[in-house]
Scaffold this active site. Structure first.
Site, PDB file in Angstrom:
ATOM      1  N   ARG A 155       0.853  -1.187   0.000  1.00 38.43           N
ATOM      2  CA  ARG A 155       0.000   0.000   0.000  1.00 38.43           C
ATOM      3  C   ARG A 155       0.883   1.229   0.000  1.00 38.43           C
ATOM      4  O   ARG A 155       1.898   1.273   0.712  1.00 38.43           O
ATOM      5  CB  ARG A 155      -0.864   0.039   1.283  1.00 38.43           C
ATOM      6  N   CYS A 278      -4.467   2.180  -7.990  1.00 35.32           N
ATOM      7  CA  CYS A 278      -4.742   0.742  -8.059  1.00 35.32           C
ATOM      8  C   CYS A 278      -6.231   0.385  -8.115  1.00 35.32           C
ATOM      9  O   CYS A 278      -6.702  -0.133  -9.126  1.00 35.32           O
ATOM     10  CB  CYS A 278      -4.071   0.036  -6.886  1.00 35.32           C
ATOM     11  N   ARG A 345      -3.325  10.511  -7.891  1.00 36.90           N
ATOM     12  CA  ARG A 345      -3.968   9.794  -8.985  1.00 36.90           C
ATOM     13  C   ARG A 345      -5.341   9.288  -8.552  1.00 36.90           C
ATOM     14  O   ARG A 345      -5.462   8.660  -7.493  1.00 36.90           O
ATOM     15  CB  ARG A 345      -3.084   8.644  -9.472  1.00 36.90           C
TER      16      ARG A 345
HETATM   17  C1  UDX Z   1      -4.077  -0.765  -2.595  1.00 36.64           C
HETATM   18  C2  UDX Z   1      -4.052  -2.113  -1.873  1.00 36.64           C
HETATM   19  O1  UDX Z   1      -4.359  -1.912  -0.509  1.00 36.64           O
HETATM   20  C3  UDX Z   1      -2.675  -2.734  -1.999  1.00 36.64           C
HETATM   21  O2  UDX Z   1      -2.658  -4.024  -1.402  1.00 36.64           O
HETATM   22  C4  UDX Z   1      -2.309  -2.880  -3.474  1.00 36.64           C
HETATM   23  O3  UDX Z   1      -1.049  -3.401  -3.622  1.00 36.64           O
HETATM   24  C5  UDX Z   1      -2.407  -1.544  -4.145  1.00 36.64           C
HETATM   25  O4  UDX Z   1      -3.684  -0.970  -3.970  1.00 36.64           O
HETATM   26  P1  UDX Z   1      -3.297   1.711  -2.093  1.00 36.64           P
HETATM   27  O5  UDX Z   1      -3.866   2.065  -3.400  1.00 36.64           O
HETATM   28  O6  UDX Z   1      -1.985   2.245  -1.702  1.00 36.64           O
HETATM   29  O7  UDX Z   1      -3.203   0.099  -1.948  1.00 36.64           O
HETATM   30  O8  UDX Z   1      -4.318   2.250  -1.011  1.00 36.64           O
HETATM   31  P2  UDX Z   1      -5.253   1.663   0.143  1.00 36.64           P
HETATM   32  O9  UDX Z   1      -4.634   1.909   1.445  1.00 36.64           O
HETATM   33  O10 UDX Z   1      -5.678   0.310  -0.196  1.00 36.64           O
HETATM   34  O11 UDX Z   1      -6.497   2.666  -0.022  1.00 36.64           O
HETATM   35  C6  UDX Z   1      -7.177   2.713  -1.239  1.00 36.64           C
HETATM   36  C7  UDX Z   1      -8.291   3.749  -1.169  1.00 36.64           C
HETATM   37  O12 UDX Z   1      -9.352   3.270  -0.347  1.00 36.64           O
HETATM   38  C8  UDX Z   1      -7.857   5.088  -0.600  1.00 36.64           C
HETATM   39  O13 UDX Z   1      -8.437   6.120  -1.357  1.00 36.64           O
HETATM   40  C9  UDX Z   1      -8.453   5.072   0.806  1.00 36.64           C
HETATM   41  O14 UDX Z   1      -8.758   6.365   1.272  1.00 36.64           O
HETATM   42  C10 UDX Z   1      -9.735   4.259   0.595  1.00 36.64           C
HETATM   43  N1  UDX Z   1     -10.227   3.565   1.795  1.00 36.64           N
HETATM   44  C11 UDX Z   1      -9.436   2.620   2.381  1.00 36.64           C
HETATM   45  C12 UDX Z   1     -11.507   3.864   2.276  1.00 36.64           C
HETATM   46  O15 UDX Z   1     -12.219   4.716   1.750  1.00 36.64           O
HETATM   47  N2  UDX Z   1     -11.970   3.183   3.366  1.00 36.64           N
HETATM   48  C13 UDX Z   1     -11.212   2.221   3.991  1.00 36.64           C
HETATM   49  O16 UDX Z   1     -11.686   1.648   4.976  1.00 36.64           O
HETATM   50  C14 UDX Z   1      -9.896   1.932   3.482  1.00 36.64           C
END
Ligand code: UDX
Length: 459
Positions: A155, A278, A345
């Site tokens: 992440r 992602c 992004r």
């Molecule tokens: C994600 C996956 O977690 C990771 O395993 C993969 O390799 C790449 O994609 P990332 O994109 O860095 O990682 O972000 P992540 O922490 O997963 O959050 C994604 C989005 O979901 C963010 O916009 C975050 O704000 C949102 N989110 C996350 C929520 O709205 N609620 C939540 O409870 C958790």
């Protein structure tokens, strides 16, 4: 082991630095000369906690170097990780042109046994395509290739920690040779037998699961994992809408639902939706893959639709409070798609800012790390020196990214600076009672402060 890593983005740079830290000699390649110059000058192409130190230390130890020529790296390493970008095409499919280009170069210059590992997020059967590709273009007696899949789950914002302490390492292989080489590459991480560069007193951890499967399944594991996490978020956002409508508390609902071990508490935080490089693209790509295979992936379309609707819903909530937004001065806290990163992004925060601008509002924003990248996308708003400046004379404050530092602010001072002490919390980062006690009007996501009474017996 000598290892080549192609692509110095989040996945490539963290993988390269992590593998070097665990003792391998890594050559990281990127065709963006500017990025290579920045890295060789000791700089970083993006903000990621802990990564700069890791890169610095391993460059100094001559275990990590950055170059721009694939040939030079592949010629020195029997193993190559492909970590290039696979951005979405217009139709949502993953753009694999960089993957193909890199594999063409590998097939032209590799000698002897060469293990090619796809680490970029790719649709199922890409590994099969790579094998076919190498059998056609790698047709020289000296080149004996092997293809494997090794999806990444890191992440942003905690990528270094995720490299050293993963929940599992997944490899998709067609040969025992490939499986044993990957096990050897990751042995220090699998055994957790390294000096942890993240936690000072890192407690002893159990062995990391090493999942060995076929290439197709490994590729699917990545798309399925990200799609499931995104679905969890859209699910709780759907429930949050109902909580607002009927007068319930989504945060408490999520907490109690998450206590069920079969469900788990993580990724059940309601808000303005998921963004980043992602989830949005992986959902689209996975839906395309499913559709292409004649499977009904309508569920993912719904996950996407719920997510996209969050933006307009949040702006409507603000209009409910402020009526006409034209000419209204709004303070924005947070522009990154999530905290601990400068990445904007597919950031829901930027989508909301664009909407506010379209309504004619005057936006003054602050983000601890992402303002430079946000400015490149939305130059027409005012970027403030700090959170207080963004709150000055604001009719409302919209909190869009849950940076820790916002929780350490002097909210009494913020209240004095604002024209109207109104906070719309798009990430439920503040405590309702605490801000109300300071005299703020406060709206969050999913608590029915503004619930309408359902007629009795309504189901
Ligand atoms: C994600 C996956 O977690 C990771 O395993 C993969 O390799 C790449 O994609 P990332 O994109 O860095 O990682 O972000 P992540 O922490 O997963 O959050 C994604 C989005 O979901 C963010 O916009 C975050 O704000 C949102 N989110 C996350 C929520 O709205 N609620 C939540 O409870 C958790």
């Amino acid at each position: 082991m000598d290892i080549a890593v192609i692509g110095a983005g989040y996945v490539g740079l963290i993988t390269a630095a992590g593998l070097a830290e665990t003792g391998h000699r890594v050559i990281c390649v990127d065709d963006d000369l500017g990025k290579i110059e920045v890295l060789n000058a000791g700089g970083m192409p993006f903000y990621e906690p802990g990564l700069e130190g890791l890169v610095k230390r391993n460059r100094a130890a001559k275990r990590l170097e950055f170059i721009s020529k694939i040939e030079d790296a592949v010629a020195q390493s029997p193993v190559t990780f492909i970590c290039v970008g696979t951005p979405p095409l217009e139709n949502g499919e993953a753009d694999l042109s960089s993957v193909e280009l890199v594999s063409r170069r590998i097939s032209e210059c590799a000698r002897g046994y060469h293990l090619v590992i796809e680490k970029s997020t790719v649709p199922v059967q890409t590994g099969r395509r790579l094998q076919k590709h190498f059998s056609i273009y790698g047709n020289n007696p000296q080149f004996h290739f092997d293809v494997a899949s090794n999806p990444e789950f890191l992440r942003e914002g905690s990528g270094v920690e995720d490299f050293f302490h993963p929940d599992r390492i997944v490899v998709g292989v067609d040969s025992d040779e490939a499986a044993s080489r990957l096990e050897e590459i990751y042995r220090p991480v699998l055994e957790q037998s390294f000096v942890c560069p993240v936690h000072e007193n890192c407690e002893k951890r159990s062995r990391v699961p090493f999942v060995v499967t076929d290439i197709n399944s490994a590729e699917l594991i990545k798309h399925a994992s990200n799609s499931f996490l995104a679905m969890k978020i859209s699910f709780i956002n759907m429930v949050a809408d109902l909580c607002e409508a009927v007068g319930a508390n989504a945060a408490q609902v999520a907490e109690a639902v998450g206590l069920d071990k079969r469900i788990g508490a993580s990724f059940l935080r309601p808000g303005i939706g998921f963004g980043g490089s992602c989830f949005p693209k992986d959902i689209q790509a996975f839906a395309r893959v499913g559709q292409g295979a004649g499977c009904d992936f309508a569920l993912l379309r719904e996950v996407e639709r719920i997510n996209q609707r969050r933006i307009a819903q949040f702006v409507d909530k603000l209009k409910n409070e402020l009526w006409v937004l034209r000419g209204k001065r709004l303070g924005v806290w947070g522009l990154a798609f999530k905290p601990r990163t400068d990445d904007v992004r597919s950031s829901p925060a930027l989508a909301i800012v664009r909407q506010l601008l379209a309504e004619g509002a005057v936006v003054r924003a602050y983000d601890p790390q992402a303002m430079k990248k946000a400015k490149a996308e939305i130059p027409e708003i005012e970027y403030c020196a700090d959170a207080y400046e963004a709150a000055r004379d604001a009719e409302a404050l919209v909190a869009l990214t849950e940076w820790e530092e916002f929780l350490e602010l002097d909210l009494t001072r913020v209240r004095r600076l604002m024209a109207r002490p109104l906070i719309l919390d798009g990430r439920n980062m503040f405590s309702r009672d605490a801000v109300a006690a300071l005299g703020f009007e406060y709206l969050d996501i999913g608590s029915g402060a503004h619930a309408r009474k359902l007629p009795l017996g309504a189901s």
